[in-house]
Design a protein around this motif. Structure first.
Motif, short mmCIF file in Angstrom:
data_model
loop_
_atom_site.label_atom_id
_atom_site.label_comp_id
_atom_site.label_asym_id
_atom_site.label_seq_id
_atom_site.Cartn_x
_atom_site.Cartn_y
_atom_site.Cartn_z
N GLU A 224 42.44 40.53 35.52
CA GLU A 224 42.61 39.44 34.54
C GLU A 224 41.33 39.10 33.77
OE1 GLU A 224 44.95 38.02 33.15
OE2 GLU A 224 46.60 37.39 34.44
N THR A 225 40.19 39.59 34.23
CA THR A 225 38.92 39.21 33.61
C THR A 225 38.59 40.12 32.44
OG1 THR A 225 38.07 38.35 35.71
CG2 THR A 225 36.46 38.83 33.99
N GLY A 226 38.52 39.52 31.25
CA GLY A 226 38.20 40.30 30.06
C GLY A 226 36.71 40.41 29.81
N THR A 227 35.96 39.41 30.22
CA THR A 227 34.51 39.42 30.06
C THR A 227 33.87 38.82 31.31
OG1 THR A 227 32.66 38.75 28.63
CG2 THR A 227 34.47 37.20 28.88
N ALA A 228 32.75 39.36 31.72
CA ALA A 228 32.14 38.96 32.99
C ALA A 228 31.84 37.46 33.05
CB ALA A 228 30.86 39.76 33.21
N ALA A 229 31.50 36.87 31.91
CA ALA A 229 31.14 35.45 31.89
C ALA A 229 32.31 34.55 32.29
CB ALA A 229 30.65 35.07 30.50
N LEU A 233 35.62 31.34 36.21
CA LEU A 233 36.66 30.41 35.76
C LEU A 233 38.06 31.00 35.99
CD1 LEU A 233 35.08 28.97 32.50
CD2 LEU A 233 35.72 27.68 34.55
N VAL A 234 38.20 32.31 35.78
CA VAL A 234 39.48 32.96 36.08
C VAL A 234 39.82 32.75 37.55
CG1 VAL A 234 40.66 35.19 36.30
CG2 VAL A 234 39.33 34.68 34.23
N ALA A 235 38.81 32.93 38.40
CA ALA A 235 39.02 32.72 39.84
C ALA A 235 39.41 31.28 40.13
CB ALA A 235 37.74 33.08 40.60
N SER A 236 38.78 30.34 39.43
CA SER A 236 39.07 28.93 39.70
C SER A 236 40.50 28.57 39.33
CB SER A 236 38.08 28.03 38.95
OG SER A 236 38.37 27.98 37.56
N VAL A 237 41.03 29.17 38.26
CA VAL A 237 42.42 28.91 37.87
C VAL A 237 43.36 29.29 38.99
CG1 VAL A 237 44.31 29.64 36.34
CG2 VAL A 237 42.07 29.06 35.37
N PHE A 238 43.18 30.48 39.55
CA PHE A 238 44.08 30.94 40.61
C PHE A 238 43.88 30.15 41.90
CE2 PHE A 238 43.89 35.00 38.06
CZ PHE A 238 45.14 34.82 37.48
N PRO A 304 34.49 30.64 43.56
CA PRO A 304 34.99 30.37 42.20
C PRO A 304 34.17 29.26 41.53
CG PRO A 304 36.39 29.33 43.85
CD PRO A 304 35.43 30.18 44.61
N ALA A 305 34.23 29.27 40.21
CA ALA A 305 33.58 28.18 39.47
C ALA A 305 34.27 26.86 39.78
CB ALA A 305 33.63 28.48 37.97
#
Length: 341
Positions: A224-229, A233-238, A304-305
């Motif tokens: 799901e991660t399009g850019t490393a930055a 945040l992607v992790a935090s959503v899940f 996660p963030a």
């Protein structure tokens, strides 16, 4: 007088004999020294040989001759013995080129200066892609090609374990002729090591009960991660969704569940068709990872963030827009996916 002359003659002969023997020894030593410094005659610009563990030095010498070193195998063997290093010859895959001398040849085997090939496993690959990459490596011994996934996992010492996501994406160097099982074992061990390190240092309060769950989540984050930055945040959503019991609703799991039938176009009916991997129709994590997560995704899953975000949508440039509520998310979808203002 006759006796004295006889003794004198005998003495002279002995002296001359010693002189000749010394000269012969010196000549032999000089010839040997010259041969050791002289480039070997090769049948091709490069000659390769794989030395198996436990091969006697005499057989190693003969094997080089069979491979294309155009010298007397007995000379090579005597050099190995005379050097005192014959028992230090290491198993491995070696290659010599025009200009290499007998000294160079032995030194290469004693140092273990092997010719190494490389296999690169990429973050986000599925196990099917891993097997395809193995099949394309001509220098790997293909011992798993005819095995099922289950049989392959038994061969690496992990019977009953699903192979998806179990191998760490990295570049693996190996000797020519090594079996594909050997390389897979290293990748399997590397993933276990990285997962254990990440799990032992995990943040507190995560809704993940086992390292297995962390691996599954990391595989989703990887896809799901399009850019490393954005990874944290992607992790935090899940993580936030898992905490409140909200379905993950992530397309990569649905696509994985479709398998070979996926044609590149994810349709509404696909999102509504229930499979064990459809995170729109089922809550929680899917039953297995969906790809190989890299180190960064493992760390993101377990660190996660800090955010309250529950949604994200692709902006079209590789990055994502994150939202804390559905209304904000719908506005972001309208702006970035539907061309609204």
């Amino acid at each position: 007088m006759k006796k004295q002359r006889g003794r004198s003659l005998l003495g002279s002969l002995l002296v001359w004999g010693l002189v000749l023997a010394t000269l012969a020894a010196a000549a032999t030593a000089a010839a040997a020294w010259w041969w050791l410094q002289t480039p070997l005659r090769l049948a091709a610009p490069a000659v390769e040989l794989s030395v198996e563990a436990g091969t006697p030095p005499r057989e190693v010498a003969q094997a080089w001759v069979n491979a294309g070193v155009q010298e007397d195998a007995r000379l090579l063997y005597q050099w190995f013995r005379w050097s005192g290093q014959s028992r230090q010859i290491r198993a491995g895959s070696y290659e010599i080129h025009q200009g290499a001398t007998p000294r160079d040849l032995l030194a290469k085997m004693v140092r273990g200066d092997e010719v190494l090939e490389q296999l690169r496993l990429i973050e986000g690959w599925t196990f099917r892609q891993v097997r395809a990459a193995l099949a394309k490596q001509p220098s790997l011994k293909p011992t798993t090609a005819a095995l099922s996934d289950a049989e392959l996992m038994s061969a690496i010492g992990a019977p009953g374990l699903a192979p998806e996501g179990r191998f760490f994406p990295d570049t693996y160097a190996y000797s020519k002729g090594v079996s594909d099982v050997t390389v897979l074992k290293r990748a399997f061990k590397a993933m276990n090591t990285q997962l254990d390190i990440a799990w032992q240092g995990r943040s507190e309060g995560l809704p993940l009960k086992t390292p297995e769950e962390a691996l599954i989540l990391a595989s989703i984050i990887e896809k799901e991660t399009g850019t490393a930055a954005d990874r944290g945040l992607v992790a935090s959503v899940f993580i936030n969704r898992l905490k409140i019991g909200m379905p993950l609703q992530t397309d990569p799991t649905v696509i994985y569940g479709l398998g070979a039938s996926f044609d590149g176009n994810l349709r509404k009916r696909d999102l509504q068709t229930d499979t064990p991997f459809n995170t729109y129709t089922r809550g929680g994590l899917p039953p297995t990872p969906i790809a190989m997560p890299g180190k960064a995704s493992l760390q993101a899953a377990l660190h996660p963030a800090r955010s309250k975000a529950l949604y994200f949508v692709a902006r079209g440039d590789g990055s994502s827009q994150f939202s804390e509520d559905l209304a904000a998310h719908n506005r972001a979808v309208n702006k970035y996916q539907r061309g609204g203002q």
